[in-house]
Design a protein around this motif. Structure first.
Motif, PDB file in Angstrom:
ATOM      1  N   LEU A 187       0.902  -0.857   0.074  1.00 50.17           N
ATOM      2  CA  LEU A 187       0.045   0.681   0.343  1.00 50.17           C
ATOM      3  C   LEU A 187       1.485   1.234   0.135  1.00 50.17           C
ATOM      4  N   LEU A 188       0.591   1.851  -0.858  1.00 52.69           N
ATOM      5  CA  LEU A 188       1.663   3.346  -1.507  1.00 52.69           C
ATOM      6  C   LEU A 188       0.350   4.613  -0.383  1.00 52.69           C
ATOM      7  N   ARG A 189       0.963   4.902   0.088  1.00 57.32           N
ATOM      8  CA  ARG A 189       0.192   6.402   0.662  1.00 57.32           C
ATOM      9  C   ARG A 189       1.064   7.708   0.182  1.00 57.32           C
ATOM     10  N   PHE A 190      -0.016   8.901  -0.994  1.00 56.13           N
ATOM     11  CA  PHE A 190       0.961  10.100  -0.848  1.00 56.13           C
ATOM     12  C   PHE A 190       0.481  10.487  -0.827  1.00 56.13           C
ATOM     13  N   SER A 191       0.608  11.918  -0.754  1.00 53.70           N
ATOM     14  CA  SER A 191       0.600  13.398  -0.213  1.00 53.70           C
ATOM     15  C   SER A 191      -1.204  13.877  -1.042  1.00 53.70           C
ATOM     16  N   SER A 192      -1.808  13.372  -1.554  1.00 52.98           N
ATOM     17  CA  SER A 192      -2.905  13.789  -1.951  1.00 52.98           C
ATOM     18  C   SER A 192      -3.405  12.746  -3.168  1.00 52.98           C
ATOM     19  N   VAL A 193      -4.668  13.086  -3.506  1.00 52.71           N
ATOM     20  CA  VAL A 193      -4.819  12.051  -4.472  1.00 52.71           C
ATOM     21  C   VAL A 193      -4.863  11.917  -6.410  1.00 52.71           C
ATOM     22  N   ALA A 194      -4.116  13.201  -6.251  1.00 58.62           N
ATOM     23  CA  ALA A 194      -3.545  13.756  -7.528  1.00 58.62           C
ATOM     24  C   ALA A 194      -2.264  13.547  -7.145  1.00 58.62           C
ATOM     25  N   TYR A 195      -1.937  13.278  -6.149  1.00 60.47           N
ATOM     26  CA  TYR A 195      -0.035  12.491  -6.741  1.00 60.47           C
ATOM     27  C   TYR A 195      -0.628  11.069  -7.205  1.00 60.47           C
ATOM     28  N   ALA A 196      -0.982  10.449  -6.312  1.00 61.37           N
ATOM     29  CA  ALA A 196      -1.976   8.922  -6.900  1.00 61.37           C
ATOM     30  C   ALA A 196      -1.841   8.743  -8.030  1.00 61.37           C
ATOM     31  N   GLU A 197      -2.995   9.408  -8.491  1.00 60.93           N
ATOM     32  CA  GLU A 197      -3.200   8.988  -9.757  1.00 60.93           C
ATOM     33  C   GLU A 197      -2.259   9.458 -10.529  1.00 60.93           C
ATOM     34  N   ALA A 198      -1.127  10.478 -10.591  1.00 56.45           N
ATOM     35  CA  ALA A 198      -0.727  11.003 -11.383  1.00 56.45           C
ATOM     36  C   ALA A 198       0.494   9.571 -12.041  1.00 56.45           C
ATOM     37  N   TYR A 199       0.690   8.998 -10.584  1.00 54.15           N
ATOM     38  CA  TYR A 199       2.028   7.703 -10.274  1.00 54.15           C
ATOM     39  C   TYR A 199       0.766   6.467 -11.218  1.00 54.15           C
ATOM     40  N   LYS A 200      -0.187   6.643 -10.873  1.00 52.66           N
ATOM     41  CA  LYS A 200      -1.058   5.065 -11.412  1.00 52.66           C
ATOM     42  C   LYS A 200      -1.022   5.735 -13.204  1.00 52.66           C
ATOM     43  N   ASP A 201      -1.366   6.189 -13.543  1.00 53.66           N
ATOM     44  CA  ASP A 201      -1.590   7.353 -15.109  1.00 53.66           C
ATOM     45  C   ASP A 201      -0.295   7.286 -15.575  1.00 53.66           C
ATOM     46  N   GLU A 202       1.220   8.126 -15.315  1.00 52.40           N
ATOM     47  CA  GLU A 202       1.472   7.963 -16.841  1.00 52.40           C
ATOM     48  C   GLU A 202       3.048   7.766 -15.931  1.00 52.40           C
ATOM     49  N   ALA A 203       2.898   6.989 -14.500  1.00 50.68           N
ATOM     50  CA  ALA A 203       4.188   5.981 -14.819  1.00 50.68           C
ATOM     51  C   ALA A 203       4.462   5.094 -14.563  1.00 50.68           C
ATOM     52  N   LEU A 204       2.943   3.962 -14.078  1.00 50.06           N
ATOM     53  CA  LEU A 204       2.108   2.682 -13.853  1.00 50.06           C
ATOM     54  C   LEU A 204       2.070   2.650 -15.708  1.00 50.06           C
ATOM     55  N   HIS A 205       1.075   3.576 -16.036  1.00 48.61           N
ATOM     56  CA  HIS A 205       0.498   3.147 -17.257  1.00 48.61           C
ATOM     57  C   HIS A 205      -0.865   2.296 -16.991  1.00 48.61           C
ATOM     58  N   ALA A 206      -1.431   1.863 -15.206  1.00 48.06           N
ATOM     59  CA  ALA A 206      -2.464   0.999 -15.601  1.00 48.06           C
ATOM     60  C   ALA A 206      -3.172   1.217 -16.346  1.00 48.06           C
ATOM     61  N   ASP A 207      -3.814   1.950 -16.683  1.00 43.86           N
ATOM     62  CA  ASP A 207      -5.068   2.219 -17.579  1.00 43.86           C
ATOM     63  C   ASP A 207      -5.141   2.065 -19.094  1.00 43.86           C
ATOM     64  N   GLY A 208      -3.140   1.920 -19.716  1.00 39.20           N
ATOM     65  CA  GLY A 208      -3.182   1.454 -20.987  1.00 39.20           C
ATOM     66  C   GLY A 208      -3.768   0.650 -21.958  1.00 39.20           C
ATOM     67  N   ALA A 209      -3.886   1.481 -22.841  1.00 38.81           N
ATOM     68  CA  ALA A 209      -5.093  -0.046 -23.725  1.00 38.81           C
ATOM     69  C   ALA A 209      -4.480  -1.386 -23.830  1.00 38.81           C
ATOM     70  N   ASP A 210      -2.715  -1.178 -24.045  1.00 38.77           N
ATOM     71  CA  ASP A 210      -1.802  -2.811 -23.967  1.00 38.77           C
ATOM     72  C   ASP A 210      -1.800  -2.633 -22.832  1.00 38.77           C
ATOM     73  N   GLY A 211      -2.266  -2.849 -21.887  1.00 36.53           N
ATOM     74  CA  GLY A 211      -1.181  -2.913 -20.375  1.00 36.53           C
ATOM     75  C   GLY A 211      -0.652  -2.266 -19.737  1.00 36.53           C
ATOM     76  N   PRO A 212       0.169  -2.361 -18.892  1.00 34.71           N
ATOM     77  CA  PRO A 212       1.022  -1.165 -18.190  1.00 34.71           C
ATOM     78  C   PRO A 212       2.663  -1.759 -18.473  1.00 34.71           C
ATOM     79  N   GLU A 213       2.740  -0.500 -18.992  1.00 36.20           N
ATOM     80  CA  GLU A 213       4.085  -0.511 -18.721  1.00 36.20           C
ATOM     81  C   GLU A 213       5.087  -0.793 -17.976  1.00 36.20           C
ATOM     82  N   ALA A 214       5.139  -0.444 -17.299  1.00 39.91           N
ATOM     83  CA  ALA A 214       6.363  -0.929 -15.787  1.00 39.91           C
ATOM     84  C   ALA A 214       6.047  -2.518 -15.410  1.00 39.91           C
ATOM     85  N   LEU A 215       5.891  -3.211 -15.755  1.00 40.28           N
ATOM     86  CA  LEU A 215       5.468  -4.949 -15.438  1.00 40.28           C
ATOM     87  C   LEU A 215       6.907  -5.159 -14.557  1.00 40.28           C
ATOM     88  N   PRO A 216       6.445  -6.498 -13.986  1.00 42.52           N
ATOM     89  CA  PRO A 216       7.256  -7.145 -12.959  1.00 42.52           C
ATOM     90  C   PRO A 216       8.002  -7.896 -12.882  1.00 42.52           C
TER      91      PRO A 216
END
Length: 291
Positions: A187-216
């Motif tokens: 569980l990762l807690r950020f200082s705000s919901v905006a930072y949590a969403e930005a990390y999920k979307d821009e770094a992990l690309h969790a909602d990418g059409a072809d799947g996430p870019e950062a893989l296990p």
């Protein structure tokens, strides 16, 4: 499948009155209990008994709200026709108490969607029979312990993004079940919901059409899992993946849950194939705890 915490009303099932006892000099025996009504009400009771259904209490000092963490019915999972369906036996779940005058996320007065509860107490407990990971015992862990889950080629960029996003802390728990499935929850807690969403979307690309870019670590191909649409927890976002064939001796399944200021990463790895039922169960319950 309905997986969100909710108050569960009792089933309104008409029960026939017992036959009158015969007149006798001896005291009349107590009537036999009426058999449980068939149909949906019985299925719901069986599902709750099989899954972890818990009375959940949360609130500030002197106040609290009784909630129920309910889980999906057996008929909500395709192909589950027998009693032994691979679900794990989790202990009773309880939302942690909140500090005085602090609201739950996604409620009135908490526009920032902040989890005020101790992050460690929002981690899903290990199921019965599991062996705990001595490095992931339910406490806070260094950021590098979380980054180690990803392939080496992704770690540096993710670490820089986390440093720039004012990550507050990471809590983690891990275990291994008797069938060899290794589970970890971070569980990762950020200082705000905006930072949590930005990390999920821009770094992990969790909602990418072809799947996430950062893989296990060790994963080369990814398939998006379709059960995410069936997990209905209000105000949270769920993204579910599994390793694409062909893979090595182990298969990995993983999921992200974004709930306000907190992002969860749930992984399961198993030799041969990571099983779908315990993974869906684990993801659903962790999602409920955060929602």
């Amino acid at each position: 499948m309905t997986a969100q915490p909710t108050e569960t009303p009792a089933a309104e099932t008409a029960v026939p009155a017992p036959e009158p006892a015969p007149v006798s000099a001896a005291p009349a025996p107590a009537p036999e209990p009426a058999p449980a009504a068939p149909g949906r009400a019985r299925r719901v009771l069986l599902a709750v008994a099989r899954w972890t259904a818990a009375a959940v209490v949360c609130g500030g000092v002197g106040t609290g709200t009784a909630l129920g963490i309910t889980a999906m019915e057996r008929t909500d999972v395709p192909g589950l026709a027998t009693e032994s369906d691979g679900r794990w036996d989790y202990p009773e779940l309880r939302l942690p108490a909140l500090p005085a005058d602090r609201p739950r996320p996604f409620t009135s007065g908490n526009d920032g969607e902040v989890h005020h509860a101790d992050l460690r107490e929002l981690l899903l407990p290990a199921p019965a029979g599991a062996t705990l990971d001595p490095k992931l015992k339910g406490g806070f862990v260094p950021t590098d312990a979380y980054l180690a889950l990803y392939g080496k080629e992704f770690r540096a960029d993710l670490k820089k993004t986390l440093a720039d996003s004012t990550l507050r802390h990471v809590a983690a728990r891990g275990w291994t079940t008797p069938d060899g499935t290794r589970t970890s929850i971070h569980l990762l807690r950020f200082s705000s919901v905006a930072y949590a969403e930005a990390y999920k979307d821009e770094a992990l690309h969790a909602d990418g059409a072809d799947g996430p870019e950062a893989l296990p670590d060790g994963v080369e191909g990814v398939v998006m899992d379709d059960f995410a649409d069936d997990v209905d927890v209000a105000d949270t976002s769920l993204y579910v993946f599994r390793e694409k064939k062909p893979y090595g001796p182990d298969q990995v399944r993983w999921a992200y849950v974004q709930a306000g200021d907190t992002l969860a990463l749930i992984t399961q790895t198993r030799r041969g194939e990571a099983l779908g039922v315990p993974f869906q169960q684990t993801v659903t319950l962790q999602n409920q705890l955060l929602g």
